[in-house]
Design a protein around this motif. Structure first.
Motif, PDB file in Angstrom:
ATOM      1  N   VAL A  86     -12.062  15.174  -6.544  1.00 16.39           N
ATOM      2  CA  VAL A  86     -11.475  14.083  -7.331  1.00 16.39           C
ATOM      3  C   VAL A  86     -10.057  13.837  -6.803  1.00 16.39           C
ATOM      4  O   VAL A  86      -9.290  14.783  -6.594  1.00 16.39           O
ATOM      5  CB  VAL A  86     -11.413  14.444  -8.831  1.00 16.39           C
ATOM      6  N   ILE A  87      -9.729  12.580  -6.558  1.00 16.89           N
ATOM      7  CA  ILE A  87      -8.386  12.214  -6.116  1.00 16.89           C
ATOM      8  C   ILE A  87      -7.715  11.403  -7.230  1.00 16.89           C
ATOM      9  O   ILE A  87      -8.257  10.394  -7.679  1.00 16.89           O
ATOM     10  CB  ILE A  87      -8.407  11.388  -4.815  1.00 16.89           C
ATOM     11  N   ALA A  88      -6.559  11.861  -7.675  1.00 15.04           N
ATOM     12  CA  ALA A  88      -5.779  11.145  -8.696  1.00 15.04           C
ATOM     13  C   ALA A  88      -4.429  10.779  -8.106  1.00 15.04           C
ATOM     14  O   ALA A  88      -3.747  11.632  -7.529  1.00 15.04           O
ATOM     15  CB  ALA A  88      -5.598  12.009  -9.942  1.00 15.04           C
ATOM     16  N   VAL A  89      -4.050   9.517  -8.192  1.00 15.33           N
ATOM     17  CA  VAL A  89      -2.764   9.065  -7.646  1.00 15.33           C
ATOM     18  C   VAL A  89      -1.953   8.406  -8.764  1.00 15.33           C
ATOM     19  O   VAL A  89      -2.496   7.752  -9.657  1.00 15.33           O
ATOM     20  CB  VAL A  89      -2.948   8.080  -6.479  1.00 15.33           C
ATOM     21  N   TYR A  90      -0.640   8.587  -8.691  1.00 20.83           N
ATOM     22  CA  TYR A  90       0.237   7.945  -9.668  1.00 20.83           C
ATOM     23  C   TYR A  90       1.616   7.720  -9.063  1.00 20.83           C
ATOM     24  O   TYR A  90       2.061   8.452  -8.177  1.00 20.83           O
ATOM     25  CB  TYR A  90       0.356   8.786 -10.945  1.00 20.83           C
ATOM     26  N   GLY A  91       2.299   6.686  -9.525  1.00 22.49           N
ATOM     27  CA  GLY A  91       3.655   6.413  -9.087  1.00 22.49           C
ATOM     28  C   GLY A  91       4.643   7.261  -9.857  1.00 22.49           C
ATOM     29  O   GLY A  91       4.526   7.420 -11.069  1.00 22.49           O
ATOM     30  N   ASP A  92       5.627   7.827  -9.138  1.00 28.17           N
ATOM     31  CA  ASP A  92       6.599   8.678  -9.826  1.00 28.17           C
ATOM     32  C   ASP A  92       7.623   7.858 -10.594  1.00 28.17           C
ATOM     33  O   ASP A  92       8.112   8.266 -11.642  1.00 28.17           O
ATOM     34  CB  ASP A  92       7.297   9.614  -8.831  1.00 28.17           C
ATOM     35  N   HIS A  93       7.969   6.682 -10.088  1.00 32.24           N
ATOM     36  CA  HIS A  93       8.926   5.790 -10.757  1.00 32.24           C
ATOM     37  C   HIS A  93       8.889   4.436 -10.058  1.00 32.24           C
ATOM     38  O   HIS A  93       8.370   4.304  -8.951  1.00 32.24           O
ATOM     39  CB  HIS A  93      10.346   6.365 -10.737  1.00 32.24           C
ATOM     40  N   TYR A  94       9.441   3.432 -10.705  1.00 31.33           N
ATOM     41  CA  TYR A  94       9.510   2.115 -10.073  1.00 31.33           C
ATOM     42  C   TYR A  94      10.478   2.188  -8.874  1.00 31.33           C
ATOM     43  O   TYR A  94      11.303   3.104  -8.777  1.00 31.33           O
ATOM     44  CB  TYR A  94       9.951   1.056 -11.077  1.00 31.33           C
ATOM     45  N   PRO A  95      10.426   1.238  -7.945  1.00 25.93           N
ATOM     46  CA  PRO A  95      11.278   1.303  -6.743  1.00 25.93           C
ATOM     47  C   PRO A  95      12.728   0.924  -7.038  1.00 25.93           C
ATOM     48  O   PRO A  95      13.193  -0.158  -6.668  1.00 25.93           O
ATOM     49  CB  PRO A  95      10.609   0.309  -5.790  1.00 25.93           C
ATOM     50  N   TYR A  96      13.452   1.840  -7.705  1.00 23.72           N
ATOM     51  CA  TYR A  96      14.834   1.531  -8.077  1.00 23.72           C
ATOM     52  C   TYR A  96      15.766   1.509  -6.868  1.00 23.72           C
ATOM     53  O   TYR A  96      16.930   1.131  -6.983  1.00 23.72           O
ATOM     54  CB  TYR A  96      15.351   2.509  -9.128  1.00 23.72           C
ATOM     55  N   GLY A  97      15.263   1.910  -5.696  1.00 24.72           N
ATOM     56  CA  GLY A  97      16.087   1.856  -4.493  1.00 24.72           C
ATOM     57  C   GLY A  97      16.221   0.464  -3.909  1.00 24.72           C
ATOM     58  O   GLY A  97      17.032   0.237  -3.012  1.00 24.72           O
ATOM     59  N   LEU A  98      15.433  -0.484  -4.420  1.00 25.75           N
ATOM     60  CA  LEU A  98      15.542  -1.868  -3.943  1.00 25.75           C
ATOM     61  C   LEU A  98      16.847  -2.502  -4.417  1.00 25.75           C
ATOM     62  O   LEU A  98      17.347  -2.192  -5.496  1.00 25.75           O
ATOM     63  CB  LEU A  98      14.372  -2.709  -4.475  1.00 25.75           C
ATOM     64  N   THR A  99      17.384  -3.404  -3.619  1.00 20.18           N
ATOM     65  CA  THR A  99      18.538  -4.174  -4.062  1.00 20.18           C
ATOM     66  C   THR A  99      18.092  -5.161  -5.141  1.00 20.18           C
ATOM     67  O   THR A  99      16.893  -5.409  -5.324  1.00 20.18           O
ATOM     68  CB  THR A  99      19.159  -4.959  -2.899  1.00 20.18           C
TER      69      THR A  99
END
Length: 623
Positions: free
Chosen positions: A476-489
Motif C-alpha cells: 500500500v502506498i500512501a502519499v500526503y503533502g507536509d504543508h502548502y508551498p509557503y516558499g513561493l513568492t
C-alpha cells in the motif's frame, strides 16, 4: 533664537531617535496590514521611545552616536526579521525557537524569494540620525545633576506607564477574547503583535523564554489522566477495517505538495493514484513552528506538537510516544525504517526517528546517493526517483516482510529556479505543457510545477520497481503533502492559487492511499487533516488504538473531522474560526454561536493538555 537653535541642534539626535522608535512599529504594522490606530499599542510605543531616549541625556556626543546606531540597528533588524519571518510562515518568530536557527542557515536560500526592497526601509532612520550627529557641531553641555534628574524622571514615568499597561490588559472569561490571557501566554503570536504591539510581544516573549520552567505537578498529571479517560480513542469498525491487514506500507511525506499540481498530464501517476485509490478531497495540513518536522510528528502520532514551548525536535526528542505509527507496526511484526535524501541531523531526525520507534533512519550517506560536482547543498536536491529506488533496495536487502517504510521526499523543496539541474527533464516537460515563462506562468511557478512533477516521476519509478520485485500487489502506498508551498513568492502564489475563496483553503494538500488490489475507488469529501492520517492507517491495517490519546480520527468513519491550527484557529465541515482575527466563516448556516464557542473551548483545552503531556513526558511514566 540662537540659544534655542543651539539647544535644539544639541538634542536633535534624541528627537530623531525618539521618532525612529515610533516609526519602526508604524512601518512594521503598515507592511503587514495591521491597524496603526490601536491606542494601547501607540501608548506602549511612546513610553518605550521615551524610556530608550532618556538615557541619551547622560551621554556625550560619541557615546550617543554609538548608543543610537546600535539600538536603532537592533530594532530595525528585529522588525526586518519578524517581517521576513511573517512573509514566509504567516506568524512571528519566538526566542523559544532559537534552537532551529541552524536549520534556517542551512537552507538560507529559502528566504531570498521573500526579500523585497521595502524591507530595507526599516534602516532608513539611521541616515538622518548619523548625519545630524556629524553636522550638528559641538554638543551643548548641561549640568550633570540636571541630566540625572531628567533621565530619572523620564525613566520612572515611562516604566510606571508601561507597567500599568502590561498589568492591566482586560480579562475575559472567554480565553479567545482575553487580552490578559493573550499577553501572559502569547498563545497566538500574530494576534499578540496586532493587539499588543511588537515591542510588548518582544519583551514578553523574552521574559517567557528566560523564565520558562517546566512544572511536572501531580495535579497536572491527574488532569491528563482524567482527560484521556474521558477523551480516549474508541475504535468504530467499518467497511474499511483491516482491508490492508498484513500488507506492506510505504508512507510518503511529499515536500510542499499541493492539490493544484494533480493533473492527468502534469502528474499522471498522482492522478492515477487519486482516481483509482482512496482520495481525501478536502484534506488540510496545518503548519506549526517546525513545519515539515512537525508534520512528520503529527502524521506519525496524531498528537499536537509543541506550540507554547521550544521546537519538539530539540526540546522533546527524548520523550516517549507509545502511539507512534512505527512503534505500533513493529508491535505486530513489521520492520519499520525511515528514508531521507538529506542529512539525518537536520531537525534532529537522527535521534527523533528512533524515539518514534523506527529501527533505522537512512540518509543520503547511508543510501549512497551520488551528487554531481556542481551540487549546491540546500539549493539542489536529490531527485525523488533516486531516493525511492535506493530506499526500496535497502528495504529488500535489510528488512523482512511485512515492512513499514517512511519516505521523506525533497524534490518539491524551494528554491524554484531553472538553475536546479535535477529539475531539467521535468521542467522541459512542464514547459511543453504550459509554454515558456511568461506565456502562462512565470519561471518560479513553472519550476514549482516541475519540482512536483519530479515527485510524480519518482512515484512512477517506485511502482515499476515494486512490480519488478513482485511486491506491488502486497504493498500500500500512501502519499500526503507536509504543508502548502509557503516558499513561493506572493506573485507566484497568486499565479498558482487562483481559485481560493477563503484564506484557509491554501492549506489544502493531497492525502491519497493506493494499492492495485483496491476493488473500488473512494473519494472522501468531508474535512480531514494530517491528524487523521495515523488513525486512518491503523484502521485499514487493523491496529487497535482503543484508549490512546489521539487528536485525529479515522477519516473513513462517521466521526466529525477537525483541523487544529497553531494559532488556535480551527476548521470543520460546518465552520472556520480564525482565532487571530476573531472571525467566523459559517459553512453551515445552522451552526450556532454556542456550538462555535464550545469548539473553541475544546481546541484550547486539547492544546493545553497536549502541551502538558510534552513538558511532563507523561507517557514515559505510563510505559
Amino acid at each position: 533664537m540662537k540659544k534655542i537653535k543651539k539647544h535644539f541642534l544639541s538634542n536633535a539626535d534624541i528627537l530623531i531617535f525618539f521618532f525612529s522608535v515610533l516609526f519602526f512599529d508604524y512601518f512594521f504594522r503598515n507592511q503587514l496590514g495591521m491597524s496603526s490606530a490601536n491606542a494601547k499599542v501607540i501608548f506602549v510605543n511612546i513610553f518605550t521611545a521615551i524610556l530608550l531616549s532618556s538615557f541619551m541625556f547622560l551621554m556625550g556626543q560619541k557615546t550617543r552616536l554609538t548608543y543610537g546606531i546600535v539600538l536603532m540597528s537592533m530594532m530595525a533588524l528585529l522588525c526586518f526579521c519578524q517581517n521576513l519571518h511573517y512573509n514566509y510562515f504567516s506568524t512571528f518568530f519566538s526566542f523559544s525557537k532559537a534552537s532551529i536557527l541552524k536549520e534556517f542557515f542551512q537552507v538560507k536560500n529559502e528566504a531570498t524569494g521573500k526579500l523585497t526592497l521595502d524591507l530595507f526601509g526599516y534602516f532608513l532612520p539611521l541616515i538622518p540620525f548619523i548625519l545630524i550627529n556629524l553636522f550638528k557641531g559641538k554638543q551643548y553641555k548641561y549640568n550633570y545633576i540636571l541630566r540625572i534628574c531628567i533621565t530619572s524622571f523620564l525613566c520612572i514615568l515611562s516604566l510606571a506607564c508601561l507597567f500599568l499597561t502590561f498589568s492591566n490588559y482586560p480579562e475575559n472569561i472567554k480565553k479567545s477574547e482575553s487580552d490578559s490571557y493573550l499577553y501572559h501566554t502569547l498563545y497566538n503570536k500574530v494576534r499578540a503583535v496586532d493587539r499588543l504591539g511588537l515591542y510588548s510581544y518582544t519583551i514578553k516573549d523574552a521574559q517567557l523564554t528566560l523564565n520558562h520552567k517546566i512544572e511536572n505537578t501531580d495535579e497536572q498529571k491527574t488532569m491528563i489522566d482524567l482527560y484521556i479517560e474521558e477523551h480516549g480513542y474508541v475504535s468504530e469498525p467499518n467497511d474499511y477495517t483491516g482491508i490492508f491487514k498484513g500488507k506492506n506500507l510505504i508512507l510518503i511525506l511529499c515536500e510542499s505538495l499541493s492539490t493544484i499540481v494533480i493533473d492527468e498530464e502534469l502528474t499522471p501517476t498522482l492522478y492515477m493514484m487519486k482516481t483509482q485509490g482512496i482520495n481525501f478531497d478536502n484534506h488540510y495540513a496545518p503548519v506549526y513552528q517546525s513545519a515539515t518536522a512537525d508534520s512528520e510528528f503529527i502524521s506519525l502520532t496524531s498528537q499536537i506538537p509543541s506550540i507554547d514551548n521550544g521546537p519538539l525536535a530539540y526540546d522533546f526528542y527524548e520523550n516517549t510516544f507509545p502511539s507512534a505509527l512505527p512503534q505500533l507496526f513493529r508491535e505486530i511484526g513489521y520492520s519499520a525504517n525511515s528514508f531521507h535524501s538529506f542529512k539525518k541531523e537536520f531537525y534532529n531526525r537522527e535521534t527523533l526517528h528512533y524515539t518514534y520507534g523506527f529501527t533505522y533512519l537512512y540518509d543520503w550517506v547511508d543510501l549512497n546517493l551520488e551528487k554531481r560536482p556542481e551540487f549546491v547543498e540546500a539549493y539542489n536536491w536529490i531527485h525523488d526517483r533516486e531516493l525511492f529506488t535506493k530506499a526500496l533496495e535497502a528495504t529488500n536487502e535489510n528488512a523482512t516482510e511485512p515492512f513499514f517504510d517512511f519516505f521523506i521526499s525533497v524534490s518539491g523543496h524551494v528554491p524554484y529556479v531553472r538553475e536546479r539541474y535535477e529539475l531539467e527533464y521535468d521542467l522541459w516537460q512542464t514547459i511543453v505543457l504550459h509554454g515558456e515563462a511568461g506565456e502562462e506562468y512565470s519561471t518560479e511557478a513553472l519550476c514549482y510545477l516541475a519540482a512536483q512533477k519530479t515527485l510524480d516521476s519518482g512515484l512512477e519509478i517506485l511502482i515499476e520497481d515494486l512490480t519488478k520485485t513482485g511486491q506491488l500487489e502486497n504493498t500500500v502506498i500512501a502519499v500526503y503533502g507536509d504543508h502548502y508551498p509557503y516558499g513561493l513568492t506572493k506573485s507566484a502564489t497568486k499565479e498558482l492559487f487562483t481559485d481560493l475563496k477563503n484564506d484557509y483553503e491554501i492549506y489544502k494538500v493531497p492525502f491519497i492511499i493506493w494499492t492495485p488490489s483496491l476493488e473500488n475507488t473512494t473519494t472522501i469529501e468531508t474535512v480531514t487533516s494530517t491528524y487523521d492520517i495515523m488513525p486512518t492507517l491503523c484502521n485499514l491495517f487493523d491496529i487497535n488504538l482503543n484508549g490512546h490519546l489521539i487528536t485525529g480520527r479515522d477519516a473513513l468513519s462517521d466521526k466529525d473531522g477537525l483541523v487544529i491550527f497553531e494559532d488556535r484557529s480551527w476548521l470543520n465541515d460546518r465552520a472556520y474560526y480564525n482565532a487571530t482575527k476573531g472571525t467566523v466563516i459559517k459553512l453551515d448556516p445552522s451552526i450556532t454561536d454556542d456550538e462555535i464557542e464550545e469548539i473553541n473551548n475544546k481546541v484550547f483545552e486539547e492544546i493545553q493538555i497536549s502541551q502538558n503531556i510534552l513538558t511532563s513526558d507523561y507517557f514515559a511514566e505510563k510505559n
